[in-house]
Design an enzyme around this catalytic site. Sequence first.
Site, PDB file in Angstrom:
ATOM      1  CB  ALA A   9      -0.921  -0.016   1.232  1.00 39.12           C
ATOM      2  NE  ARG A  38       3.355   3.827   3.449  1.00 39.13           N
ATOM      3  CZ  ARG A  38       4.223   3.479   2.493  1.00 39.13           C
ATOM      4  NH1 ARG A  38       4.754   2.576   2.124  1.00 39.13           N
ATOM      5  NH2 ARG A  38       4.847   4.760   1.847  1.00 39.13           N
ATOM      6  CB  THR A  90      19.795  -1.019  -4.452  1.00 39.58           C
ATOM      7  OG1 THR A  90      19.331  -0.110  -5.588  1.00 39.58           O
ATOM      8  CG2 THR A  90      21.173  -1.227  -5.174  1.00 39.58           C
ATOM      9  CB  SER A 127       7.506  -4.285  -7.887  1.00 39.56           C
ATOM     10  OG  SER A 127       6.690  -4.468  -6.561  1.00 39.56           O
ATOM     11  CB  THR A 128      10.361  -1.310 -11.266  1.00 39.67           C
ATOM     12  OG1 THR A 128       9.400  -0.206 -11.276  1.00 39.67           O
ATOM     13  CG2 THR A 128      11.354  -1.182 -12.346  1.00 39.67           C
ATOM     14  CB  ALA A 219      10.286   3.887 -19.849  1.00 38.75           C
ATOM     15  CB  CYS A 272      12.175   4.639  -9.632  1.00 38.26           C
ATOM     16  SG  CYS A 272      10.963   3.800  -8.510  1.00 38.26           S
TER      17      CYS A 272
HETATM   18  N1  LIG Z   1       7.124   5.472  -6.209  1.00 38.52           N
HETATM   19  C1  LIG Z   1       6.936   5.669  -7.477  1.00 38.52           C
HETATM   20  O1  LIG Z   1       6.650   6.473  -8.146  1.00 38.52           O
HETATM   21  C2  LIG Z   1       7.109   4.300  -8.426  1.00 38.52           C
HETATM   22  C3  LIG Z   1       7.253   3.176  -8.025  1.00 38.52           C
HETATM   23  N2  LIG Z   1       7.590   2.032  -8.778  1.00 38.52           N
HETATM   24  C4  LIG Z   1       8.122   0.681  -8.260  1.00 38.52           C
HETATM   25  O2  LIG Z   1       6.614   0.262  -7.547  1.00 38.52           O
HETATM   26  C5  LIG Z   1       7.526  -0.601  -6.419  1.00 38.52           C
HETATM   27  C6  LIG Z   1       6.791  -0.001  -5.037  1.00 38.52           C
HETATM   28  O3  LIG Z   1       7.210   1.242  -5.170  1.00 38.52           O
HETATM   29  P1  LIG Z   1       6.548   2.270  -3.993  1.00 38.52           P
HETATM   30  O4  LIG Z   1       5.120   2.109  -3.920  1.00 38.52           O
HETATM   31  O5  LIG Z   1       7.100   3.614  -4.056  1.00 38.52           O
HETATM   32  O6  LIG Z   1       7.093   1.651  -2.550  1.00 38.52           O
HETATM   33  P2  LIG Z   1       6.741   1.704  -1.135  1.00 38.52           P
HETATM   34  O7  LIG Z   1       8.000   1.624  -0.142  1.00 38.52           O
HETATM   35  O8  LIG Z   1       5.981   2.998  -0.966  1.00 38.52           O
HETATM   36  O9  LIG Z   1       5.405   0.639  -0.838  1.00 38.52           O
HETATM   37  C7  LIG Z   1       5.956  -0.609  -0.697  1.00 38.52           C
HETATM   38  C8  LIG Z   1       4.814  -1.212   0.423  1.00 38.52           C
HETATM   39  O10 LIG Z   1       5.142  -2.800   0.309  1.00 38.52           O
HETATM   40  C9  LIG Z   1       4.882  -3.159   1.603  1.00 38.52           C
HETATM   41  N3  LIG Z   1       5.396  -4.555   1.482  1.00 38.52           N
HETATM   42  C10 LIG Z   1       6.681  -4.865   1.507  1.00 38.52           C
HETATM   43  N4  LIG Z   1       6.700  -6.320   1.563  1.00 38.52           N
HETATM   44  C11 LIG Z   1       5.431  -6.773   1.750  1.00 38.52           C
HETATM   45  C12 LIG Z   1       4.925  -7.999   2.060  1.00 38.52           C
HETATM   46  N5  LIG Z   1       5.428  -8.983   1.911  1.00 38.52           N
HETATM   47  N6  LIG Z   1       3.330  -8.116   2.177  1.00 38.52           N
HETATM   48  C13 LIG Z   1       2.711  -7.049   2.132  1.00 38.52           C
HETATM   49  N7  LIG Z   1       3.314  -5.597   2.225  1.00 38.52           N
HETATM   50  C14 LIG Z   1       4.641  -5.625   1.786  1.00 38.52           C
HETATM   51  C15 LIG Z   1       5.606  -2.062   2.416  1.00 38.52           C
HETATM   52  O11 LIG Z   1       5.301  -2.133   3.787  1.00 38.52           O
HETATM   53  C16 LIG Z   1       5.264  -0.805   1.775  1.00 38.52           C
HETATM   54  O12 LIG Z   1       4.259  -0.079   2.201  1.00 38.52           O
HETATM   55  C17 LIG Z   1       9.013  -0.548  -6.666  1.00 38.52           C
HETATM   56  O13 LIG Z   1       9.244  -1.695  -7.046  1.00 38.52           O
HETATM   57  C18 LIG Z   1       9.218   0.722  -7.426  1.00 38.52           C
HETATM   58  O14 LIG Z   1      10.415   0.348  -8.340  1.00 38.52           O
HETATM   59  C19 LIG Z   1       7.018   2.085 -10.122  1.00 38.52           C
HETATM   60  C20 LIG Z   1       6.722   3.225 -10.589  1.00 38.52           C
HETATM   61  C21 LIG Z   1       6.677   4.684  -9.794  1.00 38.52           C
HETATM   62  O1  LIG Z   2       9.483   4.392 -11.821  1.00 37.34           O
HETATM   63  C1  LIG Z   2       9.179   5.358 -11.073  1.00 37.34           C
HETATM   64  O2  LIG Z   2       9.495   5.494  -9.941  1.00 37.34           O
HETATM   65  C2  LIG Z   2       8.723   6.773 -11.776  1.00 37.34           C
HETATM   66  O3  LIG Z   2      10.024   7.534 -11.689  1.00 37.34           O
HETATM   67  C3  LIG Z   2       9.740   9.016 -12.388  1.00 37.34           C
HETATM   68  O4  LIG Z   2       8.808   9.737 -11.897  1.00 37.34           O
HETATM   69  P1  LIG Z   2       9.208  10.301 -10.370  1.00 37.34           P
HETATM   70  O5  LIG Z   2      10.565   9.794  -9.880  1.00 37.34           O
HETATM   71  O6  LIG Z   2       7.968  10.184  -9.543  1.00 37.34           O
HETATM   72  O7  LIG Z   2       9.474  11.960 -10.734  1.00 37.34           O
HETATM   73  P2  LIG Z   2       9.990  12.614 -11.961  1.00 37.34           P
HETATM   74  O8  LIG Z   2       9.072  13.766 -12.392  1.00 37.34           O
HETATM   75  O9  LIG Z   2      10.390  11.754 -13.232  1.00 37.34           O
HETATM   76  O10 LIG Z   2      11.218  13.246 -11.505  1.00 37.34           O
HETATM   77  C4  LIG Z   2      12.282  12.580 -11.182  1.00 37.34           C
HETATM   78  C5  LIG Z   2      13.502  13.386 -10.569  1.00 37.34           C
HETATM   79  O11 LIG Z   2      14.207  13.990 -11.726  1.00 37.34           O
HETATM   80  C6  LIG Z   2      14.268  15.459 -11.486  1.00 37.34           C
HETATM   81  N1  LIG Z   2      13.926  16.280 -12.755  1.00 37.34           N
HETATM   82  C7  LIG Z   2      12.928  16.094 -13.593  1.00 37.34           C
HETATM   83  C8  LIG Z   2      12.687  16.479 -14.807  1.00 37.34           C
HETATM   84  C9  LIG Z   2      13.642  17.518 -15.497  1.00 37.34           C
HETATM   85  O12 LIG Z   2      13.536  17.838 -16.568  1.00 37.34           O
HETATM   86  N2  LIG Z   2      14.726  17.875 -14.526  1.00 37.34           N
HETATM   87  C10 LIG Z   2      15.069  17.219 -13.275  1.00 37.34           C
HETATM   88  O13 LIG Z   2      15.825  17.599 -12.630  1.00 37.34           O
HETATM   89  C11 LIG Z   2      13.035  15.983 -10.421  1.00 37.34           C
HETATM   90  O14 LIG Z   2      13.296  17.002 -10.014  1.00 37.34           O
HETATM   91  C12 LIG Z   2      13.412  14.618  -9.670  1.00 37.34           C
HETATM   92  O15 LIG Z   2      14.202  14.818  -8.746  1.00 37.34           O
HETATM   93  C13 LIG Z   2       9.269   8.593 -13.998  1.00 37.34           C
HETATM   94  O16 LIG Z   2       8.828  10.004 -14.380  1.00 37.34           O
HETATM   95  C14 LIG Z   2       7.724   7.847 -13.836  1.00 37.34           C
HETATM   96  O17 LIG Z   2       7.627   7.611 -15.154  1.00 37.34           O
HETATM   97  C15 LIG Z   2       8.330   6.597 -13.055  1.00 37.34           C
HETATM   98  O18 LIG Z   2       6.994   5.784 -13.172  1.00 37.34           O
END
Ligand SMILES: NC(=O)C1=CN([C@@H]2O[C@H](COP(=O)(O)OP(=O)(O)OC[C@H]3O[C@@H](n4cnc5c(N)ncnc54)[C@H](O)[C@@H]3O)[C@@H](O)[C@H]2O)C=CC1
Ligand SMILES: O=C(O)[C@H]1O[C@H](OP(=O)(O)OP(=O)(O)OC[C@H]2O[C@@H](n3ccc(=O)[nH]c3=O)[C@H](O)[C@@H]2O)[C@H](O)[C@@H](O)[C@@H]1O
Length: 480
Positions: A9, A38, A90, A127-128, A219, A272
């Site tokens: 979540a 959470r 990581t 997740s990624t 990406a 990420c």
């Molecule tokens: N934060 C972002 O903007 C983006 C993140 N991702 C990917 O999505 C994945 C999750 O990222 P976030 O949502 O940012 O992480 P987050 O740390 O906010 O959420 C992950 C959640 O999973 C829970 N969790 C872990 N192990 C568990 C288990 N065994 N059972 C139940 N819950 C469990 C944790 O307690 C935590 O609340 C990562 O792989 C990340 O790379 C992809 C796109 C955007």
């Molecule tokens: O996999 C992920 O976690 C996500 O990572 C990024 O999203 P996010 O990290 O939330 O935010 P961004 O808007 O991409 O910014 C990332 C970092 O780059 C910086 N940034 C962005 C754009 C720019 O022109 N210059 C710059 O320094 C931002 O300030 C920030 O620190 C990607 O944009 C999403 O598509 C992806 O899903």
Amino acid sequence: MVKICCIGAGYVGGPTMAVIALKCPSVEVAVVDISVPRIAAWNSDQLPIYEPGLDGVVKQCRGKNLFFSTDVEKHVSEADIVFVSVNTPTKTRGLGAGKAADLTYWESAARMIADVSKSDKIVVEKSTVPVKTAEAIEKILTHNSKGIKFQILSNPEFLAEGTAISDLFNPDRVLIGGRETPEGQKAIQALKDVYAQWVPEDRILTTNLWSAELSKLAANAFLAQRISSVNAMSALCEATGANVKQVSFAVGTDTRIGPKFLNASVGFGGSCFQKDILNLVYICECNGLPEVAEYWKQVIKINDYQKNRFVNRVVASMFNTVSNKKIAILGFAFKKDTGDTRETPAIDVCKGLLGDKARLSIYDPQVTEDQIQRDLTMNKFDWDHPLHLQPMSPTTVKQVSVVWDAYEATKDAHGVCILTEWDEFKDLDFQRIYDNMQKPAFVFDGRNIIDVDKLREIGFIVYSIGKPLDPWLKDMPAVA
Ligand SMILES: NC(=O)C1=CN([C@@H]2O[C@H](COP(=O)(O)OP(=O)(O)OC[C@H]3O[C@@H](n4cnc5c(N)ncnc54)[C@H](O)[C@@H]3O)[C@@H](O)[C@H]2O)C=CC1
Ligand SMILES: O=C(O)[C@H]1O[C@H](OP(=O)(O)OP(=O)(O)OC[C@H]2O[C@@H](n3ccc(=O)[nH]c3=O)[C@H](O)[C@@H]2O)[C@H](O)[C@@H](O)[C@@H]1O
């Protein structure tokens, strides 16, 4: 009624599931997590993450077809489709330490799914993850499944924080990868049917599993590479008198390049970009492609260089020492409109300044003192684990104070560093700030948001990334 359960979540699981619930009233969505606080926050008025528009979406569906729960096993066993959106940090130890993705949480989720399932399920990688993870997950599920059939799909998430809700409402694309078997195609169609409730069909792309997994890493690598490219140019702009804003505008008007994501900055942050590129580098190395690994590694090296360069500019400008000088830090989140500090460049900049014995006064409209202190004392990569498994910081950094007002932060300061592009920083009364600072008064803009000429007129010595240098800074080394 189709039942969806999402394990995790967090920043991805919470918003994506809330939007699915809103757009698909006939689907029941449960978001589960091992973190009790959470889930309690998701069920309260104070959601655990700050994201514009999220409150409204959650309020419309919570208790109707959207539920947040710690009863992980119950909701997983009842679901038709299980999304897994847990942390993929990581690795910090052992094979691949510092690069490879740590799939501990993923594996434990997969084992639990296999244990509690009593009916066939579609399991979706949200997740990624590294390429070929689906194969490993398939093995875990099928070796423990008591004859139950699982189909694995890869459905990576592309939302960006701060714009998550609009990204989810109107995605550039939804990507679904699956097995090229009749069962795999059937599973793809089932997930497609969910998204098709609000995403136009031509934006729902389907591929094989490995293409979907790799496209996500690719990406993020391409996006980060654009920032490192423009940041590399910013250093050259400072050396030559070019202005990085003019250069990136001129470059971005080429329709083949495009104008977005070309803002020079103190460096990219967020949970990420670095993690996913390190992961990509490791995969390249494991596949015997050291040249490709080296190419992508450079994106991170330039990002580290940019953060160091910024610190060195600050110290070099202020007579080569910031020892015992008060420096105001405006902005700590990794970008505006989020309270997220994961891998924020502010951590490295603050640590660099503290290394030179500065006193820091930090203000960010969305980040708490506790979070800032934890970030400044935590080891690299430790932040990317579920909250209750993160080490508590035993100490606080004494030279750091956290305040709730930009004017308080800058009072009696020698210098101001702008590290997040919060809109409110553009509207600050800089004359008032100047009047209350030590002289000479310095502003270091790591986000290019201030009006440089106006601030120089007030009397500030101004450094703004990639802009023509203040005469004061001209003869000073960019990297001391
Ligand atoms: N934060 C972002 O903007 C983006 C993140 N991702 C990917 O999505 C994945 C999750 O990222 P976030 O949502 O940012 O992480 P987050 O740390 O906010 O959420 C992950 C959640 O999973 C829970 N969790 C872990 N192990 C568990 C288990 N065994 N059972 C139940 N819950 C469990 C944790 O307690 C935590 O609340 C990562 O792989 C990340 O790379 C992809 C796109 C955007
Ligand atoms: O996999 C992920 O976690 C996500 O990572 C990024 O999203 P996010 O990290 O939330 O935010 P961004 O808007 O991409 O910014 C990332 C970092 O780059 C910086 N940034 C962005 C754009 C720019 O022109 N210059 C710059 O320094 C931002 O300030 C920030 O620190 C990607 O944009 C999403 O598509 C992806 O899903």
